[in-house]
Design a protein around this motif. Structure first.
Motif, PDB file in Angstrom:
ATOM      1  N   ALA A   1     -11.357  20.692  31.988  1.00  0.00           N
ATOM      2  CA  ALA A   1     -11.166  22.087  32.530  1.00  0.00           C
ATOM      3  C   ALA A   1      -9.949  22.238  33.276  1.00  0.00           C
ATOM      4  O   ALA A   1      -8.998  22.936  32.981  1.00  0.00           O
ATOM      5  CB  ALA A   1     -12.304  22.729  33.393  1.00  0.00           C
ATOM      6  N   LEU A   2      -9.588  21.217  34.305  1.00  0.00           N
ATOM      7  CA  LEU A   2      -8.519  21.145  34.966  1.00  0.00           C
ATOM      8  C   LEU A   2      -7.318  21.014  33.982  1.00  0.00           C
ATOM      9  O   LEU A   2      -6.225  21.503  34.331  1.00  0.00           O
ATOM     10  CB  LEU A   2      -8.652  20.098  36.158  1.00  0.00           C
ATOM     11  N   LYS A   3      -7.492  19.993  33.275  1.00  0.00           N
ATOM     12  CA  LYS A   3      -6.143  19.537  32.208  1.00  0.00           C
ATOM     13  C   LYS A   3      -6.023  20.664  31.224  1.00  0.00           C
ATOM     14  O   LYS A   3      -4.989  21.326  31.421  1.00  0.00           O
ATOM     15  CB  LYS A   3      -6.614  18.512  31.168  1.00  0.00           C
ATOM     16  N   LEU A   4      -7.008  21.633  30.977  1.00  0.00           N
ATOM     17  CA  LEU A   4      -6.715  22.760  30.279  1.00  0.00           C
ATOM     18  C   LEU A   4      -6.221  23.823  30.875  1.00  0.00           C
ATOM     19  O   LEU A   4      -4.985  24.326  30.548  1.00  0.00           O
ATOM     20  CB  LEU A   4      -8.119  23.421  29.701  1.00  0.00           C
TER      21      LEU A   4
ATOM     22  N   THR B   1      -4.481  19.153  45.550  1.00  0.00           N
ATOM     23  CA  THR B   1      -3.341  18.749  44.745  1.00  0.00           C
ATOM     24  C   THR B   1      -3.387  17.289  44.188  1.00  0.00           C
ATOM     25  O   THR B   1      -3.138  17.266  42.922  1.00  0.00           O
ATOM     26  CB  THR B   1      -2.026  18.713  45.644  1.00  0.00           C
ATOM     27  N   PRO B   2      -3.733  16.051  44.581  1.00  0.00           N
ATOM     28  CA  PRO B   2      -3.817  14.859  44.120  1.00  0.00           C
ATOM     29  C   PRO B   2      -4.673  14.958  43.003  1.00  0.00           C
ATOM     30  O   PRO B   2      -4.548  14.395  42.083  1.00  0.00           O
ATOM     31  CB  PRO B   2      -4.177  14.051  45.133  1.00  0.00           C
ATOM     32  N   LEU B   3      -5.732  15.590  43.215  1.00  0.00           N
ATOM     33  CA  LEU B   3      -6.811  15.535  42.104  1.00  0.00           C
ATOM     34  C   LEU B   3      -6.089  16.160  40.802  1.00  0.00           C
ATOM     35  O   LEU B   3      -6.318  15.958  39.751  1.00  0.00           O
ATOM     36  CB  LEU B   3      -8.086  16.231  42.580  1.00  0.00           C
ATOM     37  N   LEU B   4      -5.705  17.317  41.236  1.00  0.00           N
ATOM     38  CA  LEU B   4      -5.000  18.159  40.129  1.00  0.00           C
ATOM     39  C   LEU B   4      -3.771  17.504  39.347  1.00  0.00           C
ATOM     40  O   LEU B   4      -3.661  17.497  38.253  1.00  0.00           O
ATOM     41  CB  LEU B   4      -4.422  19.588  40.623  1.00  0.00           C
TER      42      LEU B   4
ATOM     43  N   PHE C   1     -10.746  28.459  48.417  1.00  0.00           N
ATOM     44  CA  PHE C   1     -10.108  29.556  47.767  1.00  0.00           C
ATOM     45  C   PHE C   1      -9.239  30.650  48.717  1.00  0.00           C
ATOM     46  O   PHE C   1      -8.022  30.875  48.401  1.00  0.00           O
ATOM     47  CB  PHE C   1     -11.167  30.359  47.030  1.00  0.00           C
ATOM     48  N   PHE C   2      -9.957  30.600  49.777  1.00  0.00           N
ATOM     49  CA  PHE C   2      -9.452  31.590  51.000  1.00  0.00           C
ATOM     50  C   PHE C   2      -7.980  30.829  51.455  1.00  0.00           C
ATOM     51  O   PHE C   2      -7.039  31.618  51.642  1.00  0.00           O
ATOM     52  CB  PHE C   2     -10.401  31.577  52.104  1.00  0.00           C
ATOM     53  N   LYS C   3      -8.087  29.566  51.568  1.00  0.00           N
ATOM     54  CA  LYS C   3      -6.940  28.435  51.993  1.00  0.00           C
ATOM     55  C   LYS C   3      -5.759  28.636  51.109  1.00  0.00           C
ATOM     56  O   LYS C   3      -4.599  29.035  51.463  1.00  0.00           O
ATOM     57  CB  LYS C   3      -7.578  27.105  51.993  1.00  0.00           C
TER      58      LYS C   3
ATOM     59  N   GLU D   1      -2.221  26.483  40.051  1.00  0.00           N
ATOM     60  CA  GLU D   1      -3.481  25.558  39.413  1.00  0.00           C
ATOM     61  C   GLU D   1      -4.373  25.339  40.795  1.00  0.00           C
ATOM     62  O   GLU D   1      -5.493  25.223  40.598  1.00  0.00           O
ATOM     63  CB  GLU D   1      -3.007  24.062  39.323  1.00  0.00           C
ATOM     64  N   ASN D   2      -3.814  25.394  41.735  1.00  0.00           N
ATOM     65  CA  ASN D   2      -4.405  25.080  43.115  1.00  0.00           C
ATOM     66  C   ASN D   2      -5.336  26.306  43.585  1.00  0.00           C
ATOM     67  O   ASN D   2      -6.242  26.207  43.993  1.00  0.00           O
ATOM     68  CB  ASN D   2      -3.347  25.041  44.378  1.00  0.00           C
TER      69      ASN D   2
END
Lengths: 81, 438
Positions: free
Chosen positions: A30-33, B163-166, B301-303, B270-271
């Motif tokens: 989902a994140l990649k998408l 961010t690192p996870l994304l 989400f608020f952040k 994305e975040n």
């Protein structure tokens, strides 16, 4: 009785690890998408980010102004009354 | 005009006074039953005072002292041991927790209120942990109904940066592997003789996530809550002690020196959408975990929205601070001798440690496997697997520290943050699975 419980616990483990992995794998895709979609339709550079601090700053300024006006009016009233 | 008011007020006072005197006349027999004061000599006064001191209570246990429960009807008679040595031992344990928190710097934010609450809960006669006592009120207010852990999760969400996870979503798998600590120790706890519900509650310690542990313990085994919370927080505090030897034992020196590619830049949007995506997935797959994941996503989400900075700031600071105080004190009320000094506590401590170690090991092993299958330019340093247990951001810091021991220029912190926050989600998912079973 006890072996039965242990078997039950092992079933929990299979189920739990399975669901945790499933959830995270779905999340990864989902994140990649979403990265793909966002990268395509909102290319880096024209992010809405720079506008955000501006609006908050503007609103801060506004509230400061309002506070000043209110204070002035109050002062004026006090002088009169 | 004024005279009229004065007159009516006088009349009012008069009527009130007369009715009161009638009432007291009627209540006179009850007062007789209540307590009649007799003349006392100074010696008698001193003696009766002595009987209300802690010294007397510790040295002369009586068999009509009930345990302090958040609900008065659950109380049972305290044993002699619990009233005397039990309480003193618990106060000593709390003093030791102070030492760990102050001198050693182990999770002081939580251990301080927990330990102080523990001392308060062991004071004889005062009944602070009872339904009407301070700790009992706090406990009923937010722990007995699982509210405080959710607020903490909200704050953690508002403090966490995804961010690192994304940038490297694959790292989330490591956060999943580390949850083996939970389910592996579940089996271990059952083997040791705990019933399935208690075993599930205890094993969540392996997720290294204090609020989740409390949330689950409260649903599945409230009587073990104190021991579980203390074990969870003390092991989280011990992350820098427990994890490095396991990480080193499972990796070769060459593996520890692996450098990972620089993380890609992440789009702001994305975040912003991440908490919504996670929440949607949770809604679809396991609604049972949505109290935890929902609160977490709300905070994040608020952040990320950037438009409610004041609210997000409150969640990150004032709210989480207030709740931390209450959560700590409420948990401390479960450090009363009658609840903590039971054989189960020892088992919980042991299983918690095993759970924690197993989670670390599973994360590292999973990272090794992933490393074997990844291309040369996308190498994964197996050390970051250890951050898959949640304990944000301590576990990631430990990974970074261990990595730098072998190569000063190798900064793994951001890479480890990915599995770290995935671990938070993973343990919330695991908690949801366990809740869905019962």
């Amino acid at each position: 009785m006890e072996t039965n419980l242990v078997a039950e616990a092992i079933k929990f483990m299979v189920l739990g690890m399975g669901i945790v992995f499933l959830f995270l794998i779905v999340m990864v895709y989902a994140l990649k998408l979403q990265a793909k979609i966002i990268g395509k339709y909102f290319p880096q550079g024209e992010t809405p980010a720079p506008t955000k601090p501006r609006t908050t700053e503007a609103s801060k300024e506004k509230t400061a102004k309002i506070a000043a006006i209110v204070a002035a009016v109050q002062h004026h009233k006090n002088l009169k009354g | 005009m004024n005279k009229k008011i004065l007159a009516s007020m006088l009349l009012l006072f008069f009527t009130l006074f007369t009715t009161n005197s009638f009432a007291s006349a009627n209540a006179a027999p009850a007062e007789e039953v209540k307590h009649e004061y007799h003349e006392k000599s100074l010696g008698q006064l001193l003696e009766s005072f002595y009987k209300t001191t802690g010294i007397y209570a510790f040295t002369n246990p009586s068999d009509d002292v009930m345990t302090s429960e958040a609900h008065a009807e659950d109380a049972r008679v305290m044993t002699t041991f619990e009233q005397t040595w039990g309480r003193l031992i618990m106060i000593a344990i709390c003093l030791f927790l102070f030492y760990l928190a102050i001198a050693k710097g182990f999770e002081p934010l939580l251990l301080m209120p927990i330990a102080f609450g523990g001392i308060l809960a062991n004071i004889p006669l005062a009944g602070i942990g009872g339904e009407t006592g301070m700790l009992g009120i706090i406990y009923n207010m937010g722990i007995a109904n699982g509210f405080f852990p959710l607020l903490i999760f909200m704050g953690v969400g508002a403090m966490t940066d995804f961010t690192p996870l994304l940038a490297n979503p694959k790292a989330a798998i490591l956060g999943g592997a580390a949850q083996f600590g939970i389910f592996g120790s579940l089996v271990g706890a059952v083997v040791l003789g705990f019933d399935l519900q208690s075993a599930s509650a205890i094993s969540i310690i392996g997720g290294a996530d204090g609020p989740t542990s409390i949330f689950i313990a409260n649903r599945l085994a409230p009587e073990l809550l104190g021991a579980i919370a203390v074990a969870a927080y003390s092991y989280m505090a011990l992350v820098p002690v427990i994890q490095p030897p396991i990480m080193k034992a499972l990796t070769s020196e060459a593996e520890r020196k692996i450098k990972m590619p620089k993380l890609r830049k992440v789009h702001k949007l994305e975040n912003l959408t991440l908490p919504i995506v996670i929440l949607l997935l949770a809604i679809l797959f396991l609604p049972e975990s949505t109290p935890l994941i929902g609160a977490f996503c709300l905070g994040n989400f608020f952040k990320q929205s950037g438009v409610v900075e004041r609210l997000s700031d409150t969640m990150q600071n004032s709210l989480i601070n207030i709740v931390t105080i209450f959560l700590g004190l409420g948990v401390g009320s479960k450090l009363a001798a009658d609840k903590f000094l039971v054989l189960e506590t020892l088992g919980i401590m042991v299983i918690g440690l095993i759970a924690f170690a197993a989670g670390t090991a599973a994360g590292v092993i999973m990272a090794k496997i992933m490393n074997k299958f990844s291309s040369d330019e996308n190498k994964i340093n197996p050390l970051i697997g250890a951050a898959g247990v949640s304990a944000v951001p301590m576990a990631a810091r430990v990974v970074s520290k261990v990595g730098q021991e072998y190569d000063k220029s190798n900064v793994l912190l951001m890479h480890a943050m990915g599995p770290n926050v995935a671990g938070v989600i993973g343990s919330a998912v695991a908690a949801g699975v366990l809740l869905s079973i019962f």
